[in-house]
Enzyme design. Sequence first.
Site, PDB file in Angstrom:
ATOM      1  N   LYS A 268       0.829  -1.216   0.000  1.00  0.00           N
ATOM      2  CA  LYS A 268       0.000   0.000   0.000  1.00  0.00           C
ATOM      3  C   LYS A 268       0.861   1.263   0.000  1.00  0.00           C
ATOM      4  O   LYS A 268       0.669   2.179  -0.798  1.00  0.00           O
ATOM      5  CB  LYS A 268      -0.935   0.020   1.228  1.00  0.00           C
ATOM      6  CG  LYS A 268      -1.827  -1.196   1.369  1.00  0.00           C
ATOM      7  CD  LYS A 268      -2.716  -1.139   2.604  1.00  0.00           C
ATOM      8  CE  LYS A 268      -1.998  -1.165   3.934  1.00  0.00           C
ATOM      9  NZ  LYS A 268      -1.348  -2.457   4.274  1.00  0.00           N
TER      10      LYS A 268
ATOM     11  N   ARG B   7     -10.356   0.132   8.358  1.00  0.00           N
ATOM     12  CA  ARG B   7      -9.832  -1.184   8.698  1.00  0.00           C
ATOM     13  C   ARG B   7     -10.831  -2.008   9.501  1.00  0.00           C
ATOM     14  O   ARG B   7     -10.525  -3.133   9.869  1.00  0.00           O
ATOM     15  CB  ARG B   7      -8.617  -0.975   9.576  1.00  0.00           C
ATOM     16  CG  ARG B   7      -7.292  -1.140   8.868  1.00  0.00           C
ATOM     17  CD  ARG B   7      -6.299  -1.018   9.995  1.00  0.00           C
ATOM     18  NE  ARG B   7      -5.026  -1.571   9.849  1.00  0.00           N
ATOM     19  CZ  ARG B   7      -4.003  -0.993   9.257  1.00  0.00           C
ATOM     20  NH1 ARG B   7      -4.127   0.102   8.576  1.00  0.00           N
ATOM     21  NH2 ARG B   7      -2.824  -1.546   9.309  1.00  0.00           N
TER      22      ARG B   7
ATOM     23  N   ARG C 285      12.124  -4.316   5.512  1.00  0.00           N
ATOM     24  CA  ARG C 285      11.725  -2.942   5.181  1.00  0.00           C
ATOM     25  C   ARG C 285      12.481  -1.911   6.017  1.00  0.00           C
ATOM     26  O   ARG C 285      12.681  -2.069   7.214  1.00  0.00           O
ATOM     27  CB  ARG C 285      10.226  -2.744   5.421  1.00  0.00           C
ATOM     28  CG  ARG C 285       9.828  -1.259   5.349  1.00  0.00           C
ATOM     29  CD  ARG C 285       8.367  -1.041   5.251  1.00  0.00           C
ATOM     30  NE  ARG C 285       7.638  -1.640   6.346  1.00  0.00           N
ATOM     31  CZ  ARG C 285       6.320  -1.679   6.398  1.00  0.00           C
ATOM     32  NH1 ARG C 285       5.605  -1.171   5.418  1.00  0.00           N
ATOM     33  NH2 ARG C 285       5.719  -2.240   7.413  1.00  0.00           N
TER      34      ARG C 285
ATOM     35  N   ARG D  99      10.655   0.061  11.507  1.00  0.00           N
ATOM     36  CA  ARG D  99       9.498   0.280  12.370  1.00  0.00           C
ATOM     37  C   ARG D  99       9.532  -0.700  13.542  1.00  0.00           C
ATOM     38  O   ARG D  99       9.939  -1.845  13.381  1.00  0.00           O
ATOM     39  CB  ARG D  99       8.217   0.065  11.561  1.00  0.00           C
ATOM     40  CG  ARG D  99       7.716   1.338  10.930  1.00  0.00           C
ATOM     41  CD  ARG D  99       6.636   1.093   9.914  1.00  0.00           C
ATOM     42  NE  ARG D  99       5.496   0.313  10.385  1.00  0.00           N
ATOM     43  CZ  ARG D  99       4.417   0.069   9.642  1.00  0.00           C
ATOM     44  NH1 ARG D  99       4.347   0.553   8.401  1.00  0.00           N
ATOM     45  NH2 ARG D  99       3.428  -0.646  10.109  1.00  0.00           N
TER      46      ARG D  99
ATOM     47  N   ARG E 202      -0.578  -8.525  13.752  1.00  0.00           N
ATOM     48  CA  ARG E 202      -1.090  -7.625  12.708  1.00  0.00           C
ATOM     49  C   ARG E 202      -1.881  -8.420  11.664  1.00  0.00           C
ATOM     50  O   ARG E 202      -2.930  -7.973  11.193  1.00  0.00           O
ATOM     51  CB  ARG E 202       0.073  -6.857  12.061  1.00  0.00           C
ATOM     52  CG  ARG E 202       0.700  -5.833  13.009  1.00  0.00           C
ATOM     53  CD  ARG E 202       2.086  -5.409  12.582  1.00  0.00           C
ATOM     54  NE  ARG E 202       2.105  -4.682  11.331  1.00  0.00           N
ATOM     55  CZ  ARG E 202       3.208  -4.447  10.618  1.00  0.00           C
ATOM     56  NH1 ARG E 202       4.385  -4.883  11.053  1.00  0.00           N
ATOM     57  NH2 ARG E 202       3.143  -3.756   9.501  1.00  0.00           N
TER      58      ARG E 202
HETATM   59  P1  AP5 Z   1       4.846  -1.346   1.927  1.00  0.00           P
HETATM   60  O1  AP5 Z   1       4.363  -0.750   0.672  1.00  0.00           O
HETATM   61  O2  AP5 Z   1       5.585  -0.477   2.874  1.00  0.00           O
HETATM   62  O3  AP5 Z   1       3.663  -2.122   2.672  1.00  0.00           O
HETATM   63  P2  AP5 Z   1       2.285  -1.608   3.294  1.00  0.00           P
HETATM   64  O4  AP5 Z   1       1.172  -2.303   2.599  1.00  0.00           O
HETATM   65  O5  AP5 Z   1       2.245  -0.133   3.345  1.00  0.00           O
HETATM   66  O6  AP5 Z   1       2.417  -2.300   4.733  1.00  0.00           O
HETATM   67  P3  AP5 Z   1       2.307  -1.698   6.201  1.00  0.00           P
HETATM   68  O7  AP5 Z   1       3.101  -2.639   7.066  1.00  0.00           O
HETATM   69  O8  AP5 Z   1       2.634  -0.265   6.259  1.00  0.00           O
HETATM   70  O9  AP5 Z   1       0.798  -1.916   6.480  1.00  0.00           O
HETATM   71  P4  AP5 Z   1       0.098  -2.006   7.814  1.00  0.00           P
HETATM   72  O10 AP5 Z   1      -1.288  -1.987   7.368  1.00  0.00           O
HETATM   73  O11 AP5 Z   1       0.478  -3.160   8.662  1.00  0.00           O
HETATM   74  O12 AP5 Z   1       0.643  -0.738   8.642  1.00  0.00           O
HETATM   75  P5  AP5 Z   1       0.050   0.701   8.911  1.00  0.00           P
HETATM   76  O13 AP5 Z   1       1.179   1.636   8.914  1.00  0.00           O
HETATM   77  O14 AP5 Z   1      -1.112   0.978   8.038  1.00  0.00           O
HETATM   78  O15 AP5 Z   1       5.770  -2.612   1.548  1.00  0.00           O
HETATM   79  C1  AP5 Z   1       6.399  -3.421   2.524  1.00  0.00           C
HETATM   80  C2  AP5 Z   1       7.824  -3.767   2.073  1.00  0.00           C
HETATM   81  O16 AP5 Z   1       7.776  -4.568   0.892  1.00  0.00           O
HETATM   82  C3  AP5 Z   1       8.664  -2.523   1.711  1.00  0.00           C
HETATM   83  O17 AP5 Z   1       9.968  -2.742   2.138  1.00  0.00           O
HETATM   84  C4  AP5 Z   1       8.573  -2.458   0.173  1.00  0.00           C
HETATM   85  O18 AP5 Z   1       9.743  -1.899  -0.383  1.00  0.00           O
HETATM   86  C5  AP5 Z   1       8.411  -3.926  -0.210  1.00  0.00           C
HETATM   87  N1  AP5 Z   1       7.522  -4.105  -1.373  1.00  0.00           N
HETATM   88  C6  AP5 Z   1       6.399  -3.392  -1.675  1.00  0.00           C
HETATM   89  N2  AP5 Z   1       5.827  -3.872  -2.806  1.00  0.00           N
HETATM   90  C7  AP5 Z   1       6.601  -4.908  -3.217  1.00  0.00           C
HETATM   91  C8  AP5 Z   1       6.508  -5.825  -4.326  1.00  0.00           C
HETATM   92  N3  AP5 Z   1       5.503  -5.739  -5.230  1.00  0.00           N
HETATM   93  N4  AP5 Z   1       7.469  -6.780  -4.439  1.00  0.00           N
HETATM   94  C9  AP5 Z   1       8.476  -6.874  -3.523  1.00  0.00           C
HETATM   95  N5  AP5 Z   1       8.611  -6.038  -2.465  1.00  0.00           N
HETATM   96  C10 AP5 Z   1       7.673  -5.067  -2.307  1.00  0.00           C
HETATM   97  O19 AP5 Z   1      -0.521   0.541  10.403  1.00  0.00           O
HETATM   98  C11 AP5 Z   1       0.335   0.383  11.502  1.00  0.00           C
HETATM   99  C12 AP5 Z   1      -0.483   0.294  12.788  1.00  0.00           C
HETATM  100  O20 AP5 Z   1      -1.209   1.512  13.000  1.00  0.00           O
HETATM  101  C13 AP5 Z   1      -1.557  -0.810  12.839  1.00  0.00           C
HETATM  102  O21 AP5 Z   1      -1.022  -2.055  13.235  1.00  0.00           O
HETATM  103  C14 AP5 Z   1      -2.539  -0.226  13.854  1.00  0.00           C
HETATM  104  O22 AP5 Z   1      -2.071  -0.417  15.164  1.00  0.00           O
HETATM  105  C15 AP5 Z   1      -2.499   1.272  13.536  1.00  0.00           C
HETATM  106  N6  AP5 Z   1      -3.516   1.681  12.543  1.00  0.00           N
HETATM  107  C16 AP5 Z   1      -3.277   2.233  11.310  1.00  0.00           C
HETATM  108  N7  AP5 Z   1      -4.427   2.495  10.668  1.00  0.00           N
HETATM  109  C17 AP5 Z   1      -5.424   2.097  11.505  1.00  0.00           C
HETATM  110  C18 AP5 Z   1      -6.859   2.083  11.399  1.00  0.00           C
HETATM  111  N8  AP5 Z   1      -7.497   2.538  10.295  1.00  0.00           N
HETATM  112  N9  AP5 Z   1      -7.568   1.581  12.441  1.00  0.00           N
HETATM  113  C19 AP5 Z   1      -6.942   1.136  13.583  1.00  0.00           C
HETATM  114  N10 AP5 Z   1      -5.604   1.111  13.740  1.00  0.00           N
HETATM  115  C20 AP5 Z   1      -4.857   1.580  12.704  1.00  0.00           C
HETATM  116 ZN    ZN Z   2       2.114   1.273   4.949  1.00  0.00          ZN
END
Ligand code: AP5
Ligand code: ZN
Length: 213
Positions: free
Chosen positions: A13, A88, A127, A160, A171
């Site tokens: 994402k 979410r 990452r 992170r 997660r």
């Molecule tokens: P990347 O693109 O960074 O992945 P991402 O989908 O953004 O994953 P996140 O870990 O950020 O998602 P998340 O939903 O767990 O965390 P969030 O910050 O939203 O890619 C990952 C890696 O792979 C990178 O190194 C990239 O280079 C590589 N990559 C990407 N695409 C690739 C490909 N095609 N091939 C190979 N490699 C690739 O949330 C964090 C925390 O915040 C949650 O756990 C929760 O506690 C809280 N939170 C956030 N939003 C909410 C909400 N709406 N409600 C409640 N709690 C929330």
């Molecule tokens: Zn993300």
Amino acid sequence: KRVILVGPPGCGKGTQSPILKDEYCLCHLATGDMLRAAVAAKTPLGLRAKEAMDKGELVSDDLVVGIIDEAMKKPSCQKGFILDGFPRTVIQAEKLDAMLEKQGTKVDKVLNFEIADSILEERITGRWIHPASGRSYHTKFAPPKVPGKDDVTGEPLIQRKDDNAEVLKSRLEAFHKQTKPVIDYYTSKGITVNLHAEKSPKDVTSEIMKAVS
Ligand code: AP5
Ligand code: ZN
């Protein structure tokens, strides 16, 4: 365009959203990035969110809906937006719908990043991020030009706190239990597009461009 990106941790994402943002000049709101900034700044919101985030659990609906409600008031978000990591839970989705209905608009497309859980650990543990911009890199799949440094600013990259195999398990559990129903919610409205998120970043980008064009 009003687009939502949904999928498990590490599905891509955060990698894809800046590309979509640049292509369509949309406002980009990532609740994870906003919450991490609040935690780093030790704001009251950050202090309330930190414990759940460290454990890999979801932060309460009220907190995140509040953040999104506030952020969506920005004029730049009136023409269109990309939401990364929100909604979410089904409650968040319903609150978002109600918010948009008041403005006479609705979500156009939900991009569902489909990927097997087994691929995600390597993506997450390799990452590195630039905290100020949210840019992500990967030691194997997307290395920075200079190891450990952001390509644009040259500032140091960090890992992170929740990017380890143990917290990833919680997660993923939160994703399957609480966020999968959100995908069903939008699928029943006929606006979900399924992406092959295990493909290369470029291939995923072209699937996205086709889906939103
Ligand atoms: P990347 O693109 O960074 O992945 P991402 O989908 O953004 O994953 P996140 O870990 O950020 O998602 P998340 O939903 O767990 O965390 P969030 O910050 O939203 O890619 C990952 C890696 O792979 C990178 O190194 C990239 O280079 C590589 N990559 C990407 N695409 C690739 C490909 N095609 N091939 C190979 N490699 C690739 O949330 C964090 C925390 O915040 C949650 O756990 C929760 O506690 C809280 N939170 C956030 N939003 C909410 C909400 N709406 N409600 C409640 N709690 C929330
Ligand atoms: Zn993300």
